[in-house]
Structures are given as structure tokens and as C-alpha cells.
Design an enzyme around this catalytic site. Structure first.
Site, PDB file in Angstrom:
ATOM      1  N   ASP A 108      67.219 -40.203  20.063  1.00 42.23           N
ATOM      2  CA  ASP A 108      67.174 -41.010  18.843  1.00 42.23           C
ATOM      3  C   ASP A 108      68.597 -41.129  18.318  1.00 42.23           C
ATOM      4  O   ASP A 108      69.216 -40.125  17.932  1.00 42.23           O
ATOM      5  CB  ASP A 108      66.276 -40.360  17.795  1.00 42.23           C
ATOM      6  N   GLU A 143      66.045 -45.817  22.428  1.00 44.20           N
ATOM      7  CA  GLU A 143      65.450 -46.935  21.711  1.00 44.20           C
ATOM      8  C   GLU A 143      66.347 -48.163  21.830  1.00 44.20           C
ATOM      9  O   GLU A 143      67.579 -48.056  21.772  1.00 44.20           O
ATOM     10  CB  GLU A 143      65.271 -46.568  20.243  1.00 44.20           C
ATOM     11  N   CYS A 164      53.170 -39.233  14.194  1.00 45.74           N
ATOM     12  CA  CYS A 164      53.204 -37.789  14.414  1.00 45.74           C
ATOM     13  C   CYS A 164      53.245 -37.530  15.912  1.00 45.74           C
ATOM     14  O   CYS A 164      52.365 -37.985  16.657  1.00 45.74           O
ATOM     15  CB  CYS A 164      51.981 -37.116  13.786  1.00 45.74           C
ATOM     16  N   CYS A 198      49.839 -35.196  16.904  1.00 49.65           N
ATOM     17  CA  CYS A 198      48.477 -35.732  16.962  1.00 49.65           C
ATOM     18  C   CYS A 198      48.427 -37.242  17.179  1.00 49.65           C
ATOM     19  O   CYS A 198      47.356 -37.792  17.429  1.00 49.65           O
ATOM     20  CB  CYS A 198      47.713 -35.367  15.682  1.00 49.65           C
ATOM     21  N   CYS A 230      52.528 -33.895   8.418  1.00 49.91           N
ATOM     22  CA  CYS A 230      51.380 -34.697   8.825  1.00 49.91           C
ATOM     23  C   CYS A 230      50.091 -34.029   8.318  1.00 49.91           C
ATOM     24  O   CYS A 230      50.037 -32.793   8.197  1.00 49.91           O
ATOM     25  CB  CYS A 230      51.361 -34.819  10.347  1.00 49.91           C
ATOM     26  N   CYS A 257      47.675 -33.282   9.910  1.00 52.13           N
ATOM     27  CA  CYS A 257      47.215 -32.320  10.906  1.00 52.13           C
ATOM     28  C   CYS A 257      47.859 -30.959  10.740  1.00 52.13           C
ATOM     29  O   CYS A 257      47.503 -29.993  11.439  1.00 52.13           O
ATOM     30  CB  CYS A 257      47.456 -32.840  12.315  1.00 52.13           C
ATOM     31  N   ASP A 280      64.204 -37.077  12.650  1.00 51.61           N
ATOM     32  CA  ASP A 280      64.906 -37.523  13.847  1.00 51.61           C
ATOM     33  C   ASP A 280      64.366 -36.856  15.107  1.00 51.61           C
ATOM     34  O   ASP A 280      64.235 -37.498  16.158  1.00 51.61           O
ATOM     35  CB  ASP A 280      66.401 -37.248  13.698  1.00 51.61           C
TER      36      ASP A 280
END
Length: 389
Positions: A192, A276, A328, A331, A347, A349, A356
Site C-alpha cells: 500500500d 494498487e 476488513c 472477515c 470492525c 467482528c 494502511d
């Protein structure tokens, strides 16, 4: 794979005059060819073919008093200048027709002797030669002293002599270098790219942004202010321009060296690398433009791509619109957009994510999924028995 190997060259004063003459002749031939094609278009005449253009601006022009001095330089230099013009037109036409990916390409423009970069190219037809003494022999130029930082892996097919804005001369050799596969590595990585940290890896490693331009800003500001005080056209202004160019060249060289070392380390340690596909052009129009250009993401990803191909590693770019910062990695829940000020989030979860690091993990997962699909994995459910495929 064809690679470029750049070396610093040190021409003598007489050789600098010969190179300046070659730069000028190549520029004049390019501009003459461009002017002929523009005039033909304005007059409604057919497009001047490549062979006809070369005949008019080189062969016939040498016989006229106005252009007879074109014979003082190597004919290959002039022919390559016309080849550059033809390539520029082909790229422009391909861009208009939508056959060329990326940004739209503008039509060729006239070259100026005041351009920051001057270059001429010699192909094998020019019979340039690297002598046993280490000097580079060029027709009608002489034997140039070269600083060989590393040996050439094979005989070069062409060499380009470049003079940059800082007044430095370089020889850029095109070499058909063989691939050098590395031993298989056991890890894969997603990267990233950012501004606070230049790169955050999916294993949690964070690489700080060097910010070379920001660190040199104070010195550059002083040199630019000193340049602005000089009278236009004066010798002192010319000297000040060179000082500013040298300072910027030092920043660019430092950034390039750092990116080469980092990209080599990443390719050596990982079997697959995923990044990316950032829209650097769009980000360069925002208030973060200076930091974006200072980071040099495009050049870094280009290094990763060609080094991965040469080393036998996998490399891929994932979709720039993938919600890597909103998903996330534990999950798969899409938690919605978040402002840049949010550096960590929890999250439902129960997983606590660094923004990052979580994005890098999602980039790795998306890259793996794309590579599996590309290798023939089942993308859609298999047809039921008795139905047509």
C-alpha cells in the site's frame, strides 16, 4: 528483455562542440520534417510518407546552401531524428483512434535549443564502438571518456548521448539482457503506497517516506531566489540556472537510487508482488501534488514490474477502485468510506486494524485472487450435469 544502462561520459571541449553541433543538426531536421507535414495538412495535401520526408529534409537538404552543414554530423543521427518524429506521429494517431492506452498524446511539437534535455542516438549502422581502453568511439565525435560503474551484459544495439539541464553528459546503451531468475521465495506481499509512509507491506512492515524534495526545499528556495534576481539574458543568470538544475538533479538521483535499492530488496524477498493501480495524474492535481510527485510512485512501480519480469517473479496491479481501506481483511466486511484522519478502526467482528496494514493485506488478497483467475481457476460455477456449457 531490452534494458538501458546509463553511464556518465566526460567529453573534451572540442567534443562538446561536436556534440552541440550534432544536437543542433538533429533538432533542425526534426523541426524541418514537422514543418513540412504541418504545411501539407494546412494545404489539404496527402500525409508525407516517412521515406519522402527523409529524402526532402536530409538527402536533398544537404545539397542546398542553407542546409549543407548537415553533412558535418553522422547521417545516422539525422535519420534517427526523423524516426523520432515518425514515432511521435504514430503515437498521436494511435491515441486519437483509441488504440493507445493511457492519457491522450498530443501532436509533435517543435524542438528548441533551450530545451532542458538534448539527445542524439547512434544505432549499429553508425558503427559506434566501445574500445578496449574503455572509451566510447562515436563517428564525427571522437573517443569519449566513460565512467563504467558496471560492465555491459552484452553488446549494445544503440547508444543515446544525452545532455541534461545540469550540463552533464550521459551515454545510454540499449542492451538485450538475458533474464536472471532468482531462487523461489516462500512469501508474497501486497504493498500500500502512501505519503505518511512511502510503502506499507502486508506483513506489517512500514517504510518511511524519505521526502527528498522536502528535505532539499530550503536550499532550492535560496537558489531560486538568487536566480530570480539575475537579469534575463546575462551570463550570471545562465550560471544560476545551472545551479538550480544541479540541485534538482541531485534530488532526482538520490530518489532514483533509493527506489532501486528498495525495489530490488522487495523483488528478491518475495515470489509475488501486488500493488494498487494509483491514478498519479489525478492525485497530481490536488493540494497534495507536491508530496505526490516527491514520492515518485509511478517510477517505483515501473521498477518493480520490470525487475519482477526479469527475476521470474509475479507482479500485478489491482483495480484502483477496490475498497481496500474500507474492507476488513479478517472477515471481509465492507465498513464504508473513512476520512484520511482515521488511521485505525475496529470492525464489528472484533478485529482492530491499522488502516494502511489492512489495505496492504486486502491488496495481497485481491492480487492472489486475480493471479488464480489468470491461471485458469474456476471463475463462475461449473455447469450442472446435462446442461450446455
Amino acid at each position: 528483455m531490452q534494458l538501458r544502462y546509463n553511464y556518465r561520459v566526460y567529453p573534451t571541449p572540442a567534443q562538446q562542440e561536436a556534440l552541440a553541433r550534432a544536437f543542433g543538426c538533429a533538432r533542425v531536421v526534426f523541426n524541418d520534417g514537422l514543418r513540412i507535414r504541418q504545411s501539407a495538412r494546412e494545404d489539404g495535401l496527402p500525409y508525407v510518407s516517412d521515406g519522402e520526408l527523409s529524402k526532402r529534409v536530409i538527402t536533398e537538404a544537404k545539397k542546398t546552401p542553407e542546409r549543407q552543414w548537415l553533412g558535418e554530423v553522422s547521417a545516422v543521427v539525422l535519420q534517427q531524428s526523423i524516426a523520432d518524429l515518425n514515432t511521435a506521429y504514430r503515437n498521436f494517431f494511435s491515441s486519437l483512434a483509441g488504440k493507445r492506452k493511457g492519457r491522450k498524446v498530443a501532436p509533435p511539437r517543435f524542438r528548441s535549443r533551450k530545451d532542458n534535455r538534448q539527445a542524439i542516438r547512434f544505432t549499429a549502422n553508425a558503427r559506434f564502438k566501445v574500445l578496449d581502453s574503455g572509451r566510447l568511439r562515436l563517428p564525427k565525435i571522437g573517443d569519449l571518456a566513460v565512467r563504467w560503474s558496471r560492465p555491459l551484459p552484452a553488446d549494445p544495439t544503440s547508444v543515446t548521448i544525452i545532455k541534461d539541464a545540469a550540463g552533464r553528459y550521459f551515454a545510454s546503451f540499449v542492451v538485450a539482457a538475458p533474464d536472471q531468475p532468482l531462487p523461489r521465495a516462500g512469501s508474497e506481499v501486497g504493498i500500500d503506497l502512501g505519503l505518511t509512509h512511502f510503502a506499507v507491506l502486508s506483513d506489517g512492515t512500514k517504510i518511511a517516506a524519505p521526502k527528498f524534495l522536502r528535505r532539499a526545499a530550503r536550499k532550492l528556495r535560496g537558489l531560486q531566489q538568487n536566480l530570480s534576481r539575475k537579469r534575463r539574458g546575462s551570463a550570471n543568470r545562465t550560471k544560476a540556472v545551472v545551479k538550480v538544475a544541479k540541485a534538482h538533479a541531485r534530488v532526482a538521483d538520490t530518489r532514483r537510487d533509493w527506489q532501486h535499492k528498495l525495489s530490488t530488496t522487495i523483488i528478491r524477498d518475495n515470489q509475488a508482488v501486488f500493488v494498487e493501480d494509483l491514478c498519479v495524474v489525478g492525485l497530481g492535481r490536488t493540494r497534495l501534488a507536491k508530496s505526490v510527485h516527491d514520492a515518485g510512485w509511478a517510477s517505483f512501480t515501473a521498477m518493480l514490474e520490470y525487475k519482477a519480469a526479469r527475476a521470474g517473479r509475479a507482479f500485478a496491479k489491482i483495480d484502483r477502485f477496490a475498497p481496500t481501506s474500507q474492507t476488513c481483511s479478517a472477515c471481509g466486511r465492507l465498513d464504508g468510506p473513512k476520512p484520511l484522519s482515521v488511521r485505525s478502526w475496529t470492525c464489528p467482528c472484533g478485529s482492530v486494524h491499522d488502516r494502511d496494514v489492512n489495505a496492504a493485506k486486502n491488496i495481497l488478497a485481491a492480487g492472489r485472487a486475480e493471479s488464480l483467475n489468470a491461471c485458469g481457476a474456476q471463475v463462475r460455477p461449473a455447469p450442472r450435469a446435462g446442461t450446455a456449457p
